[in-house]
Write a protein that holds these residues in place. Structure first.
Motif, PDB file in Angstrom:
ATOM      1  N   SER A  89      55.419  55.870  27.806  1.00 27.27           N
ATOM      2  CA  SER A  89      54.442  55.021  28.141  1.00 27.27           C
ATOM      3  C   SER A  89      54.230  53.841  27.230  1.00 27.27           C
ATOM      4  N   VAL A  90      54.080  54.300  25.772  1.00 28.21           N
ATOM      5  CA  VAL A  90      53.930  53.641  24.817  1.00 28.21           C
ATOM      6  C   VAL A  90      55.060  52.490  24.687  1.00 28.21           C
ATOM      7  N   MET A  91      56.269  53.148  24.839  1.00 26.98           N
ATOM      8  CA  MET A  91      57.676  52.394  24.640  1.00 26.98           C
ATOM      9  C   MET A  91      57.804  51.292  25.662  1.00 26.98           C
ATOM     10  N   ARG A  92      57.198  51.534  26.936  1.00 24.01           N
ATOM     11  CA  ARG A  92      57.488  50.834  28.200  1.00 24.01           C
ATOM     12  C   ARG A  92      56.471  49.669  27.780  1.00 24.01           C
ATOM     13  N   VAL A  93      55.135  49.698  27.187  1.00 26.27           N
ATOM     14  CA  VAL A  93      54.475  48.674  26.653  1.00 26.27           C
ATOM     15  C   VAL A  93      55.074  47.584  25.972  1.00 26.27           C
ATOM     16  N   LEU A  94      55.607  48.156  24.689  1.00 28.01           N
ATOM     17  CA  LEU A  94      56.312  47.510  23.775  1.00 28.01           C
ATOM     18  C   LEU A  94      57.435  46.795  24.176  1.00 28.01           C
ATOM     19  N   LEU A  95      58.414  47.402  25.299  1.00 27.33           N
ATOM     20  CA  LEU A  95      59.386  46.631  25.860  1.00 27.33           C
ATOM     21  C   LEU A  95      59.072  45.545  26.664  1.00 27.33           C
ATOM     22  N   PHE A  96      57.967  45.789  27.428  1.00 28.38           N
ATOM     23  CA  PHE A  96      57.446  44.482  28.069  1.00 28.38           C
ATOM     24  C   PHE A  96      56.965  43.268  27.293  1.00 28.38           C
ATOM     25  N   LEU A  97      56.099  43.635  26.226  1.00 24.56           N
ATOM     26  CA  LEU A  97      55.797  42.625  25.651  1.00 24.56           C
ATOM     27  C   LEU A  97      56.795  41.879  24.781  1.00 24.56           C
ATOM     28  N   THR A  98      57.919  42.587  24.168  1.00 23.41           N
ATOM     29  CA  THR A  98      59.086  42.328  23.493  1.00 23.41           C
ATOM     30  C   THR A  98      59.859  41.254  24.622  1.00 23.41           C
ATOM     31  N   MET A  99      59.991  41.757  25.804  1.00 23.06           N
ATOM     32  CA  MET A  99      60.868  41.134  26.592  1.00 23.06           C
ATOM     33  C   MET A  99      60.091  39.563  26.996  1.00 23.06           C
ATOM     34  N   VAL A 100      58.759  39.515  27.120  1.00 22.14           N
ATOM     35  CA  VAL A 100      57.895  38.325  27.313  1.00 22.14           C
ATOM     36  C   VAL A 100      57.998  37.598  26.108  1.00 22.14           C
ATOM     37  N   GLY A 101      57.756  38.104  25.001  1.00 20.47           N
ATOM     38  CA  GLY A 101      57.615  37.321  23.794  1.00 20.47           C
ATOM     39  C   GLY A 101      58.908  36.876  23.263  1.00 20.47           C
ATOM     40  N   GLY A 102      59.968  37.829  23.421  1.00 19.49           N
ATOM     41  CA  GLY A 102      61.197  37.201  23.009  1.00 19.49           C
ATOM     42  C   GLY A 102      61.658  36.253  23.614  1.00 19.49           C
ATOM     43  N   LEU A 103      61.720  36.042  24.919  1.00 19.18           N
ATOM     44  CA  LEU A 103      61.993  34.665  25.890  1.00 19.18           C
ATOM     45  C   LEU A 103      61.398  33.533  25.512  1.00 19.18           C
ATOM     46  N   ILE A 104      60.057  33.785  25.288  1.00 22.01           N
ATOM     47  CA  ILE A 104      58.924  32.763  24.911  1.00 22.01           C
ATOM     48  C   ILE A 104      59.278  32.224  23.678  1.00 22.01           C
ATOM     49  N   PHE A 105      59.624  32.924  22.536  1.00 18.44           N
ATOM     50  CA  PHE A 105      59.849  32.710  21.291  1.00 18.44           C
ATOM     51  C   PHE A 105      61.141  32.028  20.998  1.00 18.44           C
ATOM     52  N   ALA A 106      62.072  32.590  21.820  1.00 18.23           N
ATOM     53  CA  ALA A 106      63.348  32.214  21.871  1.00 18.23           C
ATOM     54  C   ALA A 106      63.345  30.663  22.390  1.00 18.23           C
ATOM     55  N   VAL A 107      62.649  30.200  23.451  1.00 25.00           N
ATOM     56  CA  VAL A 107      62.663  28.800  23.697  1.00 25.00           C
ATOM     57  C   VAL A 107      61.770  28.139  22.399  1.00 25.00           C
ATOM     58  N   ILE A 108      61.157  28.332  22.168  1.00 27.62           N
ATOM     59  CA  ILE A 108      60.285  27.699  20.912  1.00 27.62           C
ATOM     60  C   ILE A 108      61.172  27.421  19.782  1.00 27.62           C
ATOM     61  N   ASN A 109      61.913  28.492  19.325  1.00 29.23           N
ATOM     62  CA  ASN A 109      62.803  28.180  18.205  1.00 29.23           C
ATOM     63  C   ASN A 109      64.106  27.675  18.442  1.00 29.23           C
ATOM     64  N   PHE A 110      64.336  27.774  19.626  1.00 30.02           N
ATOM     65  CA  PHE A 110      65.817  26.899  20.083  1.00 30.02           C
ATOM     66  C   PHE A 110      65.250  25.244  19.881  1.00 30.02           C
ATOM     67  N   TYR A 111      63.854  24.868  20.356  1.00 28.61           N
ATOM     68  CA  TYR A 111      63.571  23.474  20.192  1.00 28.61           C
ATOM     69  C   TYR A 111      63.333  23.227  18.950  1.00 28.61           C
TER      70      TYR A 111
END
Length: 341
Positions: free
Chosen positions: A14-36
């Protein structure tokens, strides 16, 4: 009943699922920001982590290799956190993510591995922080270093205390779930779980294993003559009496009502019979005294042997139950096994 390992695994999934969800959302958002921002290497890594998290998000619930996937995911994630702080034009605020490492490590890897991972990556993060963001003002540098040290120690300590208490509470709950409330012995669920382990050992090492059923003789008379509270006290007395006569490796459980089940490991048939019959004889000579009332208590018992009488707990209990009733038919206060049925 799930054992401690299974409980712990479900909690970590359950803990891993929460971490994966946040990493999935945060990773995509920060990827866009850092590409910019032009941080191509960091943005690419963050994008890969976002996609990897999406891949693992459902798989992590079913995989049998959970701990392996945790290691495969966490260590590159922690390295990425440190790397993100190292590259030029990175923000000092990234160090906030370094401070989440102890919590993540302890929750997903436990106390020992969590402590080692936390200590290693906190030291790496603090080293990179000082390399990248060290100022010319000595007083400020000392203050920054102390803040890092104390905040890191606080996070590791809190995570350690939390995980330690969580493990103790889980063990306590599991112990209570497998304990009979009246006698304090193992209950039927604990008996089933322990037999499974003992049977695997007996099969692998060709070791003897016996299942014994005890039943109090004329227990209804005790309840009718003295009251149910005395009947309950007599059950506690017998549970304590038998418990003191067996080895720590054997398991005594309350099977239900006035019946008790005993698992005896590593003893040959004749030795099992001698032990059970000795308990019967000693109990007969040790009357139960309650409120100045002397109550003579005897038991009947049936013994079944693993392998000869069956290999499942159900088969062995059925056979020992038949022999228990054979003992009652013989006049009670006796023991019946495969050799004297």
């Amino acid at each position: 009943m799930l054992n401690s390992l299974q409980q712990n695994l479900e909690y970590r999934r359950s803990v891993m699922r929460v971490l994966l969800f946040l990493t999935m959302v945060g990773g995509l958002i920060f990827a866009v920001i850092n590409f910019y921002r032009g941080l191509w290497s960091l943005a690419t890594i963050e994008l890969m982590f976002g996609l990897f998290s999406f891949f693992l998000w459902r798989r992590i619930l079913l995989t049998e290799h959970f701990q392996l996937w945790v290691m495969v995911f966490l260590f590159p994630l922690f390295i990425t956190m440190v790397y993100a702080m190292y590259i030029p034009n990175s923000s000092v605020s990234i160090f906030v993510w370094i401070l989440t490492i102890p919590v993540i490590s302890y929750l997903l890897m436990g106390r020992r591995q969590g402590f080692l991972a936390s200590l290693f990556f906190i030291i790496c993060g603090a080293t990179v922080y000082h390399y990248r963001f060290l100022q010319s003002d000595t007083a400020v540098n000392i203050a920054d270093s102390l803040n890092i040290i104390f905040s890191a120690c606080l996070m590791i300590s809190l995570a350690h205390v939390y995980e330690l208490n969580r493990e103790k509470n889980e063990e306590r709950l599991l112990e209570l779930a497998g304990t009979d409330k009246l006698t304090g012995l193992a209950n039927r669920m604990k008996l089933i779980e322990t037999f499974r382990l003992y049977a695997e050992y007996a099969k692998r090492h060709k070791s003897p294993l016996a299942v014994v059923l005890f039943d109090l003789d004329y227990f209804k008379n005790i309840n009718d003559q003295y009251g149910h509270h005395v009947g309950d006290a007599s059950l506690r007395y017998i549970a304590s009496f038998i418990q003191t006569k067996i080895r720590k490796t054997d398991l005594l459980a309350r099977f239900g009502g006035e019946e008790f089940a005993l698992l005896i490991v590593g003893s040959e048939e004749k030795d099992c019979f001698k032990l059970v019959d000795s308990i019967r004889q000693q109990l007969k000579g040790s009357p139960f005294i309650h409120d100045n009332k002397t109550i003579k208590i005897t038991v009947s018992a049936g013994i079944a042997t693993y392998g000869k009488d069956g290999e499942t707990l159900e088969e062995l209990l059925l056979k020992s139950d038949k022999r228990l009733y054979a003992a009652k038919d013989k006049g009670r206060n006796c023991v019946v096994d495969i050799n004297n049925q």
